[in-house]
Motif scaffolding. Sequence first.
Motif, PDB file in Angstrom:
ATOM      1  N   ASP A 260       0.846  -1.191   0.000  1.00  0.00           N
ATOM      2  CA  ASP A 260       0.000   0.000   0.000  1.00  0.00           C
ATOM      3  C   ASP A 260       0.882   1.242   0.000  1.00  0.00           C
ATOM      4  O   ASP A 260       1.153   1.837  -1.045  1.00  0.00           O
ATOM      5  CB  ASP A 260      -0.906  -0.061   1.239  1.00  0.00           C
ATOM      6  N   ARG A 261       1.410   1.611   1.160  1.00  0.00           N
ATOM      7  CA  ARG A 261       2.240   2.822   1.226  1.00  0.00           C
ATOM      8  C   ARG A 261       3.663   2.569   0.758  1.00  0.00           C
ATOM      9  O   ARG A 261       4.368   3.488   0.364  1.00  0.00           O
ATOM     10  CB  ARG A 261       2.247   3.366   2.658  1.00  0.00           C
ATOM     11  N   VAL A 262       4.122   1.343   0.809  1.00  0.00           N
ATOM     12  CA  VAL A 262       5.461   1.000   0.342  1.00  0.00           C
ATOM     13  C   VAL A 262       5.307  -0.186  -0.611  1.00  0.00           C
ATOM     14  O   VAL A 262       5.043  -1.304  -0.193  1.00  0.00           O
ATOM     15  CB  VAL A 262       6.381   0.635   1.529  1.00  0.00           C
ATOM     16  N   ARG A 263       5.435   0.096  -1.913  1.00  0.00           N
ATOM     17  CA  ARG A 263       5.101  -0.984  -2.852  1.00  0.00           C
ATOM     18  C   ARG A 263       5.989  -1.004  -4.080  1.00  0.00           C
ATOM     19  O   ARG A 263       6.595   0.011  -4.438  1.00  0.00           O
ATOM     20  CB  ARG A 263       3.626  -0.897  -3.259  1.00  0.00           C
ATOM     21  N   TRP A 264       6.039  -2.190  -4.715  1.00  0.00           N
ATOM     22  CA  TRP A 264       6.720  -2.364  -5.997  1.00  0.00           C
ATOM     23  C   TRP A 264       5.652  -2.532  -7.068  1.00  0.00           C
ATOM     24  O   TRP A 264       4.789  -3.401  -6.940  1.00  0.00           O
ATOM     25  CB  TRP A 264       7.627  -3.597  -5.973  1.00  0.00           C
ATOM     26  N   ILE A 265       5.725  -1.709  -8.126  1.00  0.00           N
ATOM     27  CA  ILE A 265       4.678  -1.747  -9.147  1.00  0.00           C
ATOM     28  C   ILE A 265       5.165  -2.342 -10.461  1.00  0.00           C
ATOM     29  O   ILE A 265       4.427  -2.378 -11.429  1.00  0.00           O
ATOM     30  CB  ILE A 265       4.091  -0.335  -9.395  1.00  0.00           C
ATOM     31  N   GLY A 266       6.419  -2.824 -10.511  1.00  0.00           N
ATOM     32  CA  GLY A 266       6.947  -3.382 -11.768  1.00  0.00           C
ATOM     33  C   GLY A 266       7.459  -2.273 -12.682  1.00  0.00           C
ATOM     34  O   GLY A 266       7.655  -1.136 -12.260  1.00  0.00           O
ATOM     35  N   THR A 267       7.667  -2.634 -13.939  1.00  0.00           N
ATOM     36  CA  THR A 267       8.205  -1.680 -14.915  1.00  0.00           C
ATOM     37  C   THR A 267       7.120  -0.701 -15.348  1.00  0.00           C
ATOM     38  O   THR A 267       5.973  -1.094 -15.567  1.00  0.00           O
ATOM     39  CB  THR A 267       8.719  -2.453 -16.141  1.00  0.00           C
ATOM     40  N   VAL A 268       7.474   0.549 -15.445  1.00  0.00           N
ATOM     41  CA  VAL A 268       6.543   1.553 -15.989  1.00  0.00           C
ATOM     42  C   VAL A 268       7.123   2.089 -17.297  1.00  0.00           C
ATOM     43  O   VAL A 268       8.340   2.130 -17.474  1.00  0.00           O
ATOM     44  CB  VAL A 268       6.301   2.727 -15.006  1.00  0.00           C
ATOM     45  N   ALA A 269       6.236   2.495 -18.194  1.00  0.00           N
ATOM     46  CA  ALA A 269       6.710   2.921 -19.517  1.00  0.00           C
ATOM     47  C   ALA A 269       5.936   4.138 -19.999  1.00  0.00           C
ATOM     48  O   ALA A 269       4.818   4.412 -19.546  1.00  0.00           O
ATOM     49  CB  ALA A 269       6.553   1.776 -20.516  1.00  0.00           C
ATOM     50  N   GLY A 270       6.567   4.859 -20.927  1.00  0.00           N
ATOM     51  CA  GLY A 270       5.898   5.943 -21.650  1.00  0.00           C
ATOM     52  C   GLY A 270       5.313   7.006 -20.735  1.00  0.00           C
ATOM     53  O   GLY A 270       5.932   7.438 -19.751  1.00  0.00           O
ATOM     54  N   ARG A 271       4.104   7.420 -21.072  1.00  0.00           N
ATOM     55  CA  ARG A 271       3.425   8.482 -20.356  1.00  0.00           C
ATOM     56  C   ARG A 271       3.221   8.145 -18.865  1.00  0.00           C
ATOM     57  O   ARG A 271       3.316   9.008 -18.004  1.00  0.00           O
ATOM     58  CB  ARG A 271       2.076   8.693 -21.080  1.00  0.00           C
ATOM     59  N   ASP A 272       2.951   6.844 -18.595  1.00  0.00           N
ATOM     60  CA  ASP A 272       2.757   6.430 -17.186  1.00  0.00           C
ATOM     61  C   ASP A 272       4.025   6.695 -16.376  1.00  0.00           C
ATOM     62  O   ASP A 272       3.970   7.166 -15.244  1.00  0.00           O
ATOM     63  CB  ASP A 272       2.427   4.934 -17.088  1.00  0.00           C
ATOM     64  N   ARG A 273       5.176   6.368 -16.995  1.00  0.00           N
ATOM     65  CA  ARG A 273       6.445   6.604 -16.300  1.00  0.00           C
ATOM     66  C   ARG A 273       6.636   8.098 -16.040  1.00  0.00           C
ATOM     67  O   ARG A 273       6.986   8.511 -14.934  1.00  0.00           O
ATOM     68  CB  ARG A 273       7.614   6.076 -17.124  1.00  0.00           C
ATOM     69  N   ASP A 274       6.367   8.902 -17.064  1.00  0.00           N
ATOM     70  CA  ASP A 274       6.591  10.341 -16.928  1.00  0.00           C
ATOM     71  C   ASP A 274       5.671  10.930 -15.854  1.00  0.00           C
ATOM     72  O   ASP A 274       6.099  11.755 -15.039  1.00  0.00           O
ATOM     73  CB  ASP A 274       6.348  11.052 -18.263  1.00  0.00           C
ATOM     74  N   ASP A 275       4.403  10.521 -15.853  1.00  0.00           N
ATOM     75  CA  ASP A 275       3.469  11.031 -14.837  1.00  0.00           C
ATOM     76  C   ASP A 275       3.898  10.601 -13.435  1.00  0.00           C
ATOM     77  O   ASP A 275       3.804  11.376 -12.476  1.00  0.00           O
ATOM     78  CB  ASP A 275       2.037  10.543 -15.122  1.00  0.00           C
TER      79      ASP A 275
END
Length: 380
Positions: A260-275
């Motif tokens: 929840d407050r401390v988490r791993w979300i995996g790889t992020v890419a593109g616009r999601d990464r930038d946001d």
Amino acid sequence: MTLTVLINAGPWLPVPPAGYGGIENVVATLVPELRRLGVRVVLASVDSSTLPCDERISVFADGQFAALQRPYNQVSGIAQAHLAGVVRELRGRDDIDLVHDHVEAVGLATLAALGPDAPPVLHTLHWDLAKHPELYGGLDGGRRVRVNGVSAAQLARAPQALRDHSVGHVHLATPLAVDPHRRPPVAQGGYALVLGRINPGKGQDVAVRLARRVGFPLVLAGPVGPYHRPADLAAAGAPARQNPDVRFFHDEVAPHLDGDRVRWIGTVAGRDRDDLLAAARATLFPLRWEEPGGTAVVESLALGTPVVATARGCLPELVEHGRTGLLTDDEQELGDLVLAADLLEPDECRREAAARFTPAVMARRYLALYDRVRRLGSAA
Ligand code: UDP
């Protein structure tokens, strides 16, 4: 006359990469800018690369990242097969003025041994090589091969054989640094972000412990070995533990996550990464290695997010303590610095990135180095 450069991005990931990708992101940032400056680019990569270029050569249909262990050259069979394809191409033609090589170590001996008619080579160091002098043994005698670093700190730590061939350093860049105000603003998320490969050197174990102790929300984004999503890692089960980064994640990071407050979300890419980057209160780099170049550092600054980091590797060159981030030698202090980063001015970060870390700044520096390497090559 048009300058033709063969840029060797290696066989590990397509260019641009779908998400994570260090070297491949650098090449994806550099090539469009070089072409705008009139350079003809022959890209040696994998078939699935989509980056516009003037010509493409490849040995593998798709990226071989799943077989990769660091340093890059350790899966030498794959790297050598790719390099053999590049060398075949070079032997068959005479219109290439320079090779700009990004494949670590394994290729250099081959390129250095190409013979007097081969084009000169500029090899960009992407790794911290202080502990790997043996990787560059093939450089001895290869006067037509020159190297550049991605920071002064990286070069200073490089083995002497490499420094003897050095033509300087070029900091990394990001397209996000161009006109940094054009993005719509995102709401602040209040969390600190660690963006990068999950790896002891990147220090995610330190980050999760600090977040729990000091009490700030923390998001870890990036792959664990070849696994990009938490579900993929869970499905891989025990055999995945053969990968050292998977073991590190299970043993040192996962026990401190709370989902929840401390988490791993995996790889992020593109616009999601930038946001995700733009909405963070700070990006956190609790480094346990001497970060050589730090693309994620310049991306963070470009999006107005201050950097909180241990003062290792290239960090003091990229981040100004007290203005664009907060640096410390004491990792225990990092948690408090995450809270203090709220006082820094996002516009200072964006301004710094727009002045120093744009693709145009990087490409102009490389053009100057290409010129220098060609002149040294013809004098050798
Ligand atoms: N990256 C990404 N998604 C992720 C993790 C990383 O797009 O989930 C990108 C990151 O934004 C940066 C690159 O991968 O552009 C990593 O390069 P960096 O120089 O920071 O690290 P390294 O090359 O050491 O892995």
